[in-house]
Motif scaffolding. Structure first.
Motif, PDB file in Angstrom:
ATOM      1  N   SER A   1      -1.575  -7.383  10.862  1.00  0.00           N
ATOM      2  CA  SER A   1      -1.150  -6.109  10.992  1.00  0.00           C
ATOM      3  C   SER A   1      -1.370  -5.084  11.927  1.00  0.00           C
ATOM      4  O   SER A   1      -0.875  -4.448  12.139  1.00  0.00           O
ATOM      5  CB  SER A   1      -1.447  -5.550   9.571  1.00  0.00           C
TER       6      SER A   1
ATOM      7  N   HIS B   1     -11.701  -6.261   3.578  1.00  0.00           N
ATOM      8  CA  HIS B   1     -10.629  -6.124   2.875  1.00  0.00           C
ATOM      9  C   HIS B   1     -10.177  -7.085   1.629  1.00  0.00           C
ATOM     10  O   HIS B   1     -10.732  -8.061   1.725  1.00  0.00           O
ATOM     11  CB  HIS B   1      -9.275  -6.003   3.823  1.00  0.00           C
TER      12      HIS B   1
ATOM     13  N   PHE C   1       4.208  -3.696   5.235  1.00  0.00           N
ATOM     14  CA  PHE C   1       5.549  -3.522   5.877  1.00  0.00           C
ATOM     15  C   PHE C   1       6.823  -4.182   5.035  1.00  0.00           C
ATOM     16  O   PHE C   1       7.594  -4.684   5.566  1.00  0.00           O
ATOM     17  CB  PHE C   1       5.582  -4.472   7.325  1.00  0.00           C
ATOM     18  N   GLY C   2       6.430  -3.766   3.705  1.00  0.00           N
ATOM     19  CA  GLY C   2       7.626  -4.363   2.713  1.00  0.00           C
ATOM     20  C   GLY C   2       7.988  -5.721   2.544  1.00  0.00           C
ATOM     21  O   GLY C   2       9.062  -6.135   2.170  1.00  0.00           O
TER      22      GLY C   2
ATOM     23  N   GLY D   1     -14.196   0.963   3.699  1.00  0.00           N
ATOM     24  CA  GLY D   1     -13.343   1.677   4.625  1.00  0.00           C
ATOM     25  C   GLY D   1     -12.308   2.273   4.002  1.00  0.00           C
ATOM     26  O   GLY D   1     -12.263   2.452   2.596  1.00  0.00           O
ATOM     27  N   SER D   2     -11.511   3.023   4.704  1.00  0.00           N
ATOM     28  CA  SER D   2     -10.424   3.793   3.982  1.00  0.00           C
ATOM     29  C   SER D   2      -9.502   3.072   3.250  1.00  0.00           C
ATOM     30  O   SER D   2      -9.238   1.956   4.128  1.00  0.00           O
ATOM     31  CB  SER D   2     -10.067   4.817   5.052  1.00  0.00           C
ATOM     32  N   LEU D   3      -8.686   3.624   2.585  1.00  0.00           N
ATOM     33  CA  LEU D   3      -7.698   2.425   1.738  1.00  0.00           C
ATOM     34  C   LEU D   3      -6.506   3.174   1.572  1.00  0.00           C
ATOM     35  O   LEU D   3      -6.360   4.785   1.733  1.00  0.00           O
ATOM     36  CB  LEU D   3      -8.211   2.261   0.495  1.00  0.00           C
ATOM     37  N   TYR D   4      -5.389   2.469   1.596  1.00  0.00           N
ATOM     38  CA  TYR D   4      -3.892   3.177   1.202  1.00  0.00           C
ATOM     39  C   TYR D   4      -3.786   3.542  -0.332  1.00  0.00           C
ATOM     40  O   TYR D   4      -3.284   4.756  -0.454  1.00  0.00           O
ATOM     41  CB  TYR D   4      -2.823   2.189   1.423  1.00  0.00           C
ATOM     42  N   ASP D   5      -4.563   2.798  -0.952  1.00  0.00           N
ATOM     43  CA  ASP D   5      -4.497   2.967  -2.432  1.00  0.00           C
ATOM     44  C   ASP D   5      -5.653   3.283  -3.069  1.00  0.00           C
ATOM     45  O   ASP D   5      -6.664   2.420  -2.938  1.00  0.00           O
ATOM     46  CB  ASP D   5      -3.862   1.929  -3.057  1.00  0.00           C
ATOM     47  N   PRO D   6      -5.885   4.576  -3.611  1.00  0.00           N
ATOM     48  CA  PRO D   6      -7.298   4.759  -4.270  1.00  0.00           C
ATOM     49  C   PRO D   6      -7.834   3.788  -5.216  1.00  0.00           C
ATOM     50  O   PRO D   6      -8.803   3.677  -5.623  1.00  0.00           O
ATOM     51  CB  PRO D   6      -7.123   6.296  -4.616  1.00  0.00           C
TER      52      PRO D   6
ATOM     53  N   PHE E   1      -9.750  -1.143  -5.902  1.00  0.00           N
ATOM     54  CA  PHE E   1     -10.663  -1.644  -6.554  1.00  0.00           C
ATOM     55  C   PHE E   1     -10.354  -1.995  -8.185  1.00  0.00           C
ATOM     56  O   PHE E   1     -10.609  -3.084  -8.666  1.00  0.00           O
ATOM     57  CB  PHE E   1     -12.036  -1.107  -6.310  1.00  0.00           C
TER      58      PHE E   1
ATOM     59  N   GLU F   1     -14.143  -2.775  10.626  1.00  0.00           N
ATOM     60  CA  GLU F   1     -14.303  -1.755   9.924  1.00  0.00           C
ATOM     61  C   GLU F   1     -15.810  -1.354   9.872  1.00  0.00           C
ATOM     62  O   GLU F   1     -16.775  -2.104   9.738  1.00  0.00           O
ATOM     63  CB  GLU F   1     -14.118  -2.265   8.109  1.00  0.00           C
TER      64      GLU F   1
END
Lengths: 316, 316, 316, 316, 316, 316
Positions: free
Chosen positions: B47, B149, B157-158, B188-193, B196, B254
């Motif tokens: 990605s 990750h 990307f759908g 690391g930072s995430l798209y979705d909180p 986990f 990361e």
């Protein structure tokens, strides 16, 4: 204050006149000096990646960043000590015995002048030449050896002289006393499962990397002190003791290694030994980036110089 | 001693004939082997930074530095095990489904021959193809997953198939049993909180990087053992589990990661699990320097091979 | 949700449109914003390696990898905060005073609009310009300073304005209150043996690197909190605080430094201070590799933004 | 003078705000523009080295060095033309057909607004998507194609869509008229000995590299003009047309190529053709050094923009 | 068609299984072969930058990009010739005489099997070992030598065997006939002002770089043909013949050199000589970037193979 | 033979003691010398990429490869001339006027001692300081200027002193006589369309790159000779005159440039002018690779030294 001061950075930026270690004065010989910097740009004996012939140049260039005060040690090396850069030993690539003679001759001059030799390798094979000179001056010495490899092979590629064999040869030539010597940081995969046992059988004390990770720098200092006792010590530091993250620019890197802070601490904890000489080897600039390996090596040499200054100051 | 020995470095320097993992013999198939090295040079699904297609070549080249004895484990892998390098799966760049078929077919051959597959990625998408083959042989397995990750996205990307989605797909295809599986090192930072939490809801156990930094390798070994139980295990190691200082050559590095020594210790503490297969993925040589990332990856594979050797030796 | 969201990576891969920090929207001014990203591409004042002029560009490019959720902090910065990238201050290479004016003017605009300035250096000299603007808005502030150098020299190269002097000047201009300020991580060889004493005499609290290695991030957080009290804080982070293994791409790296994980933890432990502004300086992309330095810097900025988000969320 | 001027370097050094081509203004769409810059960061279709997804970013960054006057052409592009940077097409890595749709849609918008699209690849596969949009606007066009490869394969890896097949597909889709088209610079070893014959059979004119080395830029200009006649032209430039010494940063470099000066001359000699669009493709920054490849690519785009300016000026 | 085809790129991407030259099959010996690829990874004799020991690996890896048809020559080398990669000669670093024996033995095997040896160096010292084997098979041969240096020194560093002396030794050992031999491309500063005269006195014809720049490839072909006559020829190509812009990855680069296109043309113009063997030497990957040097070297070997194919096809 | 010989490479390999130009002896002053090497490590005035402060060090290091005989010129520079390396001018980064004073003072010493100064930059701003000293010694001189830029701007970033303005200032200060001066190789995009006209209006003769590509080195030599006449000449060579393929390591590279062979030829064709001094500027090692730029620069200096030797020999 003495006459062997590098130029003040206030008047001369550190990127001016970078050709000598810490921009020290150049000298033809070691008369009147406390220490002498020597480059030994020989890498013929490297078994994997060559390039350590550019080690002295690489270390000298970036050493311009080092300043004279070691606050942790409480000394200004330039005020306590007289030192100069004597340039490089004229090695002969591809001809190891002729090179050993050149190394031995040069170090002998330095030692006879009463200065402590601080050598910048080159691959680890060069230490044998240094030890021969040390022996002529002091007799057998204790070896304090930081490395990821034991360098005690009998032969490499079926040959006796190589960067994997110097301490086996030094032992055979009775240059070092294994019963007072110690090797630290060894790790990684091995050809011979009995390598550590062989070292022990030869009389060395070995602290493998796995064990060293479990003890403190202070504890290590005690162990070394006890091992060495009052013997004169030769300190040899292979930069691949540090992890490849900290020292990528070397010929045979090994994972699972040590940080730059650990490296500094280990050296600071042997500040009371009696040193005959020192080398830092296996810096290979073609594999370095942003000079981080060369700068770590320069700092290791600086810490050693700080020990000399500390001892001189203490004995005043 | 067996017939699958690499050439002795004594007779053949390690920089000779570097094209195969640890300079093992080449083999057309896995008949009679204990393990088989496979390259899977596919990086279409990356990605961010591509380049992992050169991962197998990069790892093989520097793996020439690895020697057969693992002293920590007390084994010589070449004496205990028969292994060979089967070369690369013929992937089809840009065509992920065709590539999955090629991976599945090759691993199935290896598994049916009774060998343990050791795969060198390639981006993490390739693991899905491997797991399909593993499933055909063993049914559902436990996933032991080191990574920064989770790779559990539903889509990236759908799209459904990408290096961020393999374990979501593996779960949907019922190839792995989440209740016996564990994911470690995520940070690391995430798209979705809720990443986990999502993993937990899917049945996985997750030890985020922050928590992993607080426990010892021995404790981690216990946790994994308890989680996995007697299940057959697939061990997947994404090199970005290590910190960028130790593994710069990867597609989505990361910060806040792990050292090379920690990596080695984590693996050594799971030496009693029962392994169905292994892969090391996401080594991207165009972003590596001095091959430190590829060499760490090669050592991780070596530690896995050492586990196989240790188990064989123990069971004699 | 607000209008200042970066594009979703689901619809727009992270390597598309990389020119702004975290691919935030561009804005002409800071009206209505919670924070404003500013680049300050000035490196004229570097005493050794220049190149930090490309720092803002380098940090922005790789910041595309950062995602909006900080799970450790429990916040989504893009949901809590309105922020934009205001581009670069138009510095004038070689003309430091004109550049200081440009910096001061731009930050004043940002501060007057009510936004927190987040500046990407540039060498450390730029912070003096920032502090002048901060002072106009808030009066004297506390300095929380992570660095391997004190940057308190009176002159460098016999001159007053340089990246080694900003905090001496700031003190003289009464922009900061030393009695509430703290400097951390200082190490390496020094020109003046009394550097730490000088800092103390000037009123600063200094935690040298050697000491910092001995305390936990939580303890450090307590020390800082106690020092700062209720003062408004300017947080300045020189990337050379991190060890060269983690941050090779900088002008004056120093061995014996800190890991990326330690860096993250130190910042997370000061999340309750009241911040007037922030900068991350001395990233020099020509000396970086695989962008690991720039990515660490981007993450440090992200952690700072996370603190802002955390405080806003808490105060709702 | 118009409103689409980049910032003056006199007020804003060229290393400030580097994120857009020549630091042009950003625009959401092409309304009112003479030309529009588009990035197409897709490299999934690369058959050897990927990395061209970072091509648009790499070209944009270094394009900051380009100034508005082309003295050879006698034009100031910023005074003659209105242009802006529209950012990147949101490609979908690994999904070539979805990406083709996104490219086609974006170029259609640009073309319908009356602007000439100037696209920055990406691998050469992207040109097919561009040609689909061009065809919708202009019908069949003449292809003027500089490259070391013909890119006329029927399949690569057994698949139809790849960076080696775009012009075969374009021909089948009747997007280009081979009888007015010309391909130049092809060289290197080939899979099929009849490649040049195949191109001829398909109706193209091919000037292999060997022949091109024998004629002058002026002669080439005449040959192209004669071939193209009055047709609308799409100019596609693969950076590997240049020799690897001049353009190392590309996916499939080929020795025996052309110098940067020859490249400039070839383009200047077709300044009287009628252009429908342009792209420069296959710049792969991970393989570039010191940005020389990206800078050559930026200059090629600049020369194309200069042609547009020259024609507009002439037609006033 | 024969059995010595590399895998089709259509079924196996070129980045799969990169370990052998052009991905040719591996062979244990040269029985039944028209040509045999040999690596000679020896660089002990390098006088400045070492690293050519990784030359064979570097050339093999990037040679995966080469395809079987040489359109300029009108041949498909894989259809005309049977060839295989025999791997590397097991050299002994630091031990040149032992290495010479190993080289001579291996080439003798190849020559006795009736195959033409195509050797990948290694530094230029290795050619002496090759010539010893060539002499045993064919007696004295003509040397056709492209290089920036004459390599005719009597001693270097006071020693007889080095990469600057091989042709002086070859002459003394009567392995080559200087009266039929030619050396081309020599340039750069010299230790001895009479170097060209010495070469002439020894019987060689020398075309210095300055002169070579003035004649066409066709003229050069005529000169060589006339010089060589009907003698069996050994073609030795030092990559530093090319300019550093085209071949940075070498030990002793020299400015004022030749382009990659000139290199190809020079070789194509000697396609009617009768060749006993060939080597390409002095590729040093640690100094290469983006593999442009290794790829040029691989293409030079490919052009030589094309000559063999052309001659075989002609003689059918 | 004189006392200013570098060490023989026969006794001292060229990678030993690399810190001075061609390993010449160091000297404190220029008394008794024919020429004096000076480094001027100032790059504060660079408008794009800095790094030329490391230029003198970079050029010196690789200059170890240069040998004393210039065969094309028919001279041994070390036998004809007495020369030494005087080290670097102590510049003051960020303080251009103080730096100009330091440059002027140092060159004045050299000139007054009767030696020709050979300066290694640094950015092109340094030449103004040199010209001031030259003027004091010789009065107005003719400028012979190879570069891709005119460096005749009135201001850059609104400021008078910068690497884009030195010759405008030199003209205003009446240090050079434009009517005898010539500027060659200018190319690339420009801010001002009238740049060439401005130069002409100021009295200079300009041969833009486009025109220079059309004439021979011999013709250029004639043009320069005619222009200069009997005036004392200062030769200033900006390395960006060469194409980026040949000189990537520079601050503002420009495509469409010249080859290394052309560079050598241009200089050799002005061997009969009367030179007051010389500099080679804008070598920026952080952007170089494998030192090809620094080595070209070292050779340009060597060619200039060869002219001095040639003239001395001729006048004996």
């Amino acid at each position: 204050m003495n006459n062997y001061q590098p130029p003040s950075a206030s008047g001369s930026p550190r990127f001016c006149n970078m050709g000598r270690f810490m921009r020290l004065p150049e000298a033809k010989n070691a008369e009147g000096l406390d220490f002498a910097i020597l480059g030994i740009p020989f890498d013929t004996a490297a078994s994997f990646r060559p390039g350590a012939r550019f080690g002295p140049n690489g270390i000298r260039n970036i050493s311009a960043m080092i300043k004279p005060n070691n606050v942790t040690m409480g000394v200004n090396i330039m005020e306590e000590l007289k030192g100069a850069d004597l340039g490089d030993v004229d090695v002969i690539p591809d001809y190891i015995h002729e090179t050993y003679s050149a190394i031995e001759e040069k170090l002998t001059e330095v030692l006879n002048a009463g200065a402590v030799p601080i050598s910048l390798g080159g691959d680890h094979a060069v230490t044998l030449g240094e030890l021969r000179a040390i022996y002529k001056k002091y007799g057998k010495v204790a070896l304090v050896h930081f490395d990821s490899h034991l360098d005690l092979c009998d032969t490499v590629f079926g040959q006796k002289y190589n960067h994997g064999t110097p301490f086996r040869r030094a032992l055979e030539e009775r240059l070092i006393d294994p019963s007072c010597s110690i090797q630290m940081g060894m790790r990684g995969s091995l050809y011979d499962p009995d390598d550590f046992k062989i070292a022990a059988d030869l009389g060395f004390k070995v602290i493998p990397g796995d064990e060293l990770h479990k003890i403190t720098p202070e504890e290590l200092g005690e162990i070394i002190k006890e091992r060495v006792g009052d013997m004169k010590v030769f300190l040899t530091f292979d930069i691949d003791f540090a992890d490849p993250a900290y020292a990528p620019g070397t010929g045979t890197p090994e994972v699972g290694g040590f940080t730059s802070f650990e490296v500094l601490q280990y050296i600071r904890n042997i500040k009371d030994l009696s040193f005959a000489g020192f080398d830092i080897v296996e810096v290979a600039p073609p594999y370095d980036h942003s000079e981080i390996t060369a700068y770590l090596a320069a700092n290791i040499a600086f810490e050693f110089m700080s020990i000399l200054a500390y001892q001189k100051k203490k004995n005043k």
